[in-house]
Design an enzyme around this catalytic site. Sequence first.
Site, PDB file in Angstrom:
ATOM      1  N   GLU A 279      45.263  48.064  24.879  1.00  0.00           N
ATOM      2  CA  GLU A 279      43.985  48.451  25.515  1.00  0.00           C
ATOM      3  C   GLU A 279      44.053  47.934  26.942  1.00  0.00           C
ATOM      4  O   GLU A 279      43.871  46.748  27.179  1.00  0.00           O
ATOM      5  CB  GLU A 279      42.801  47.804  24.783  1.00  0.00           C
ATOM      6  CG  GLU A 279      42.602  48.274  23.365  1.00  0.00           C
ATOM      7  CD  GLU A 279      41.824  49.577  23.276  1.00  0.00           C
ATOM      8  OE1 GLU A 279      41.411  50.105  24.332  1.00  0.00           O
ATOM      9  OE2 GLU A 279      41.661  50.067  22.156  1.00  0.00           O
ATOM     10  N   LEU A 280      44.306  48.812  27.902  1.00  0.00           N
ATOM     11  CA  LEU A 280      44.659  48.343  29.254  1.00  0.00           C
ATOM     12  C   LEU A 280      43.606  48.729  30.290  1.00  0.00           C
ATOM     13  O   LEU A 280      42.492  49.094  29.953  1.00  0.00           O
ATOM     14  CB  LEU A 280      46.047  48.879  29.604  1.00  0.00           C
ATOM     15  CG  LEU A 280      47.119  48.592  28.537  1.00  0.00           C
ATOM     16  CD1 LEU A 280      48.465  49.139  28.951  1.00  0.00           C
ATOM     17  CD2 LEU A 280      47.215  47.113  28.205  1.00  0.00           C
TER      18      LEU A 280
ATOM     19  N   GLY B 273      51.369  34.092  24.624  1.00  0.00           N
ATOM     20  CA  GLY B 273      51.224  35.548  24.450  1.00  0.00           C
ATOM     21  C   GLY B 273      52.584  36.232  24.367  1.00  0.00           C
ATOM     22  O   GLY B 273      52.816  37.109  23.529  1.00  0.00           O
TER      23      GLY B 273
ATOM     24  N   THR C 155      43.525  38.661  24.063  1.00  0.00           N
ATOM     25  CA  THR C 155      42.341  39.238  24.723  1.00  0.00           C
ATOM     26  C   THR C 155      42.264  38.882  26.210  1.00  0.00           C
ATOM     27  O   THR C 155      42.917  37.958  26.688  1.00  0.00           O
ATOM     28  CB  THR C 155      41.056  38.773  24.005  1.00  0.00           C
ATOM     29  OG1 THR C 155      41.071  37.346  23.893  1.00  0.00           O
ATOM     30  CG2 THR C 155      40.947  39.380  22.625  1.00  0.00           C
ATOM     31  N   ALA C 156      41.407  39.634  26.904  1.00  0.00           N
ATOM     32  CA  ALA C 156      41.240  39.512  28.359  1.00  0.00           C
ATOM     33  C   ALA C 156      40.008  38.672  28.686  1.00  0.00           C
ATOM     34  O   ALA C 156      39.178  38.406  27.822  1.00  0.00           O
ATOM     35  CB  ALA C 156      41.104  40.911  28.955  1.00  0.00           C
ATOM     36  N   PHE C 157      39.884  38.289  29.948  1.00  0.00           N
ATOM     37  CA  PHE C 157      38.780  37.395  30.338  1.00  0.00           C
ATOM     38  C   PHE C 157      37.421  38.087  30.319  1.00  0.00           C
ATOM     39  O   PHE C 157      36.389  37.448  30.142  1.00  0.00           O
ATOM     40  CB  PHE C 157      39.037  36.827  31.753  1.00  0.00           C
ATOM     41  CG  PHE C 157      38.682  37.790  32.857  1.00  0.00           C
ATOM     42  CD1 PHE C 157      37.388  37.890  33.325  1.00  0.00           C
ATOM     43  CD2 PHE C 157      39.644  38.625  33.414  1.00  0.00           C
ATOM     44  CE1 PHE C 157      37.050  38.791  34.333  1.00  0.00           C
ATOM     45  CE2 PHE C 157      39.324  39.528  34.404  1.00  0.00           C
ATOM     46  CZ  PHE C 157      38.023  39.614  34.865  1.00  0.00           C
TER      47      PHE C 157
HETATM   48  N1  LIG Z   1      40.924  48.903  27.499  1.00  0.00           N
HETATM   49  C1  LIG Z   1      40.070  47.953  27.116  1.00  0.00           C
HETATM   50  O1  LIG Z   1      39.392  48.070  26.092  1.00  0.00           O
HETATM   51  C2  LIG Z   1      39.909  46.714  27.947  1.00  0.00           C
HETATM   52  C3  LIG Z   1      40.742  46.468  29.028  1.00  0.00           C
HETATM   53  N2  LIG Z   1      40.625  45.329  29.788  1.00  0.00           N
HETATM   54  C4  LIG Z   1      41.475  45.144  30.954  1.00  0.00           C
HETATM   55  O2  LIG Z   1      41.899  43.776  31.063  1.00  0.00           O
HETATM   56  C5  LIG Z   1      42.138  43.433  32.425  1.00  0.00           C
HETATM   57  C6  LIG Z   1      41.485  42.135  32.787  1.00  0.00           C
HETATM   58  O3  LIG Z   1      41.913  41.115  31.963  1.00  0.00           O
HETATM   59  P1  LIG Z   1      42.873  39.924  32.409  1.00  0.00           P
HETATM   60  O4  LIG Z   1      42.518  38.778  31.499  1.00  0.00           O
HETATM   61  O5  LIG Z   1      42.820  39.721  33.882  1.00  0.00           O
HETATM   62  O6  LIG Z   1      44.286  40.570  32.028  1.00  0.00           O
HETATM   63  P2  LIG Z   1      45.730  39.903  31.951  1.00  0.00           P
HETATM   64  O7  LIG Z   1      46.653  41.033  31.663  1.00  0.00           O
HETATM   65  O8  LIG Z   1      46.008  39.026  33.094  1.00  0.00           O
HETATM   66  O9  LIG Z   1      45.658  38.931  30.663  1.00  0.00           O
HETATM   67  C7  LIG Z   1      45.293  39.422  29.392  1.00  0.00           C
HETATM   68  C8  LIG Z   1      45.830  38.490  28.341  1.00  0.00           C
HETATM   69  O10 LIG Z   1      47.243  38.550  28.328  1.00  0.00           O
HETATM   70  C9  LIG Z   1      47.787  37.238  28.364  1.00  0.00           C
HETATM   71  N3  LIG Z   1      49.103  37.317  28.985  1.00  0.00           N
HETATM   72  C10 LIG Z   1      49.425  37.142  30.292  1.00  0.00           C
HETATM   73  N4  LIG Z   1      50.754  37.343  30.475  1.00  0.00           N
HETATM   74  C11 LIG Z   1      51.261  37.651  29.257  1.00  0.00           C
HETATM   75  C12 LIG Z   1      52.568  37.978  28.799  1.00  0.00           C
HETATM   76  N5  LIG Z   1      53.617  38.015  29.619  1.00  0.00           N
HETATM   77  N6  LIG Z   1      52.740  38.273  27.491  1.00  0.00           N
HETATM   78  C13 LIG Z   1      51.666  38.262  26.648  1.00  0.00           C
HETATM   79  N7  LIG Z   1      50.422  37.948  27.020  1.00  0.00           N
HETATM   80  C14 LIG Z   1      50.206  37.646  28.313  1.00  0.00           C
HETATM   81  C15 LIG Z   1      46.744  36.442  29.130  1.00  0.00           C
HETATM   82  O11 LIG Z   1      46.875  35.048  28.907  1.00  0.00           O
HETATM   83  C16 LIG Z   1      45.471  37.035  28.535  1.00  0.00           C
HETATM   84  O12 LIG Z   1      45.179  36.462  27.285  1.00  0.00           O
HETATM   85  C17 LIG Z   1      41.591  44.585  33.247  1.00  0.00           C
HETATM   86  O13 LIG Z   1      42.659  45.377  33.675  1.00  0.00           O
HETATM   87  C18 LIG Z   1      40.723  45.357  32.242  1.00  0.00           C
HETATM   88  O14 LIG Z   1      40.595  46.704  32.588  1.00  0.00           O
HETATM   89  C19 LIG Z   1      39.687  44.384  29.478  1.00  0.00           C
HETATM   90  C20 LIG Z   1      38.835  44.564  28.418  1.00  0.00           C
HETATM   91  C21 LIG Z   1      38.849  45.753  27.579  1.00  0.00           C
END
Ligand SMILES: NC(=O)C1=CN([C@@H]2O[C@H](COP(=O)(O)OP(=O)(O)OC[C@H]3O[C@@H](n4cnc5c(N)ncnc54)[C@H](O)[C@@H]3O)[C@@H](O)[C@H]2O)C=CC1
Length: 407
Positions: free
Chosen positions: A296-297, A258, A192-194
């Site tokens: 979900e990006l 992850g 999950t995301a922050f």
């Molecule tokens: N489409 C949807 O329903 C949603 C989309 N988001 C998106 O999430 C983003 C914000 O969240 P962030 O936490 O900054 O995203 P992020 O992509 O930096 O991190 C998300 C998760 O991935 C993990 N992660 C990081 N590198 C990884 C890797 N190489 N392999 C596997 N896991 C890894 C992180 O530790 C974290 O748990 C925004 O782009 C937002 O739009 C957020 C909530 C809902």
Amino acid sequence: MLKLSKRSVINQVKYVTACQFSTTKKLSSDLLIDQPKYEWLKELGLNADNDGVFDGSWRPGSGPVVTSLCPSNNEPIARIATGALSDYQGVVNNAKEAWKVWADIPAPQRGEIVRQIGHALREKKTLLGNLEALEVGKIAVEGAGEVQEFIDVCDYAVGLSRMIPGMVFPSERPGHALIENWNPVGLVGVITAFNFPIAVYGWNTAIALTCGNSVLWKPAPTVNLSTIATQKIMESVLRENDLPPAICSLICGGADVGSEMADDTRVDLLSFTGSTAVGQKVGVAVQQRFGRKILELGGNNAIIVMEDGDLDMVVRSTLFASVGTQGQRCTTARRLILHESIYDNVLERLKKAYAQVRVGDALEEGTIYGPLHSKAGVDLYCATVNEAKRMGGKIEVGGNVRRLLYG
Ligand SMILES: NC(=O)C1=CN([C@@H]2O[C@H](COP(=O)(O)OP(=O)(O)OC[C@H]3O[C@@H](n4cnc5c(N)ncnc54)[C@H](O)[C@@H]3O)[C@@H](O)[C@H]2O)C=CC1
Ligand SMILES: O=CCC(=O)O
């Protein structure tokens, strides 16, 4: 012919302050959780020092000890002993073993457990919402709304538990029919995301559980406390029903954990929520092993308004879509494309609306716009404003960083 103005309105409210988690150890007395004002955190099962791994029992992980910071005042809330790859193997093994018990339970009975989870979340909704305000920086009412999303999907999943469909197809063989039967996939990994630490886990988990899967959760590394408090609710319901609590397992950790989940063939389905850049990597890694995935990006959403648009609605909805969660949602409106005949009118109205947005401590009643979650978010905001200026854009409202600290 209709002409659309493509001028962007850069109008985000000024930023409060925020900082990412740090690994610096502080004295217990420096932690917010030890102050009487934040005593309520203990009602969520949180302590000054928290175990960051749950594999049926709580364990301190062998990864770094991180301190969650409150973005409204930059103060340390509490510490978490996070997990590392060395903890991961045991967690997966236990979650797989627990799955064998869970998958054999009839779907309507699994639904009853999910109903109880929804009920337990209802009882803690305000507290969890406040915790999100403290740790994520979203305003408390939005935090509670996020918990409500989990509750709503629990309700949906309870209904689903009595309605998992399957068609019966005719066969050319006399006295035979083809029966479609949906089976659990096994272990579902949820990364999950922050910005939506509780809801995103909830959407995935309520459905996965009802369908007979165990779940392994890896949260974003800056929101471990919201995660642990939610995990404690899952654990308590499973224990009360004499079920293996590892059905819902947790490893607080970083990108390495992850990434391991993406590569691991024992993770039968991986649901990843996060940035597009990381999602792309995760998607390729899961595909590499022909695994199942849900991505979900991020978004780059635009609102397009024609000349006959309802402008009151446009202003209200644009403000909500841009300011909510400080513009950190995947559904955040990032661009407003207006018909040129209404451009000036909408801009003036939006400027007035933005002037009424109260910026402040996310936990304080009346605040509409809390702090951005992290320094990385602030840097991105500044870079975007600078880029807009460089391209000839004009900042109509805000556009600078405001450093405010709330006690
Ligand atoms: N489409 C949807 O329903 C949603 C989309 N988001 C998106 O999430 C983003 C914000 O969240 P962030 O936490 O900054 O995203 P992020 O992509 O930096 O991190 C998300 C998760 O991935 C993990 N992660 C990081 N590198 C990884 C890797 N190489 N392999 C596997 N896991 C890894 C992180 O530790 C974290 O748990 C925004 O782009 C937002 O739009 C957020 C909530 C809902
Ligand atoms: O961040 C994505 C979730 C949402 O906007 O509801």
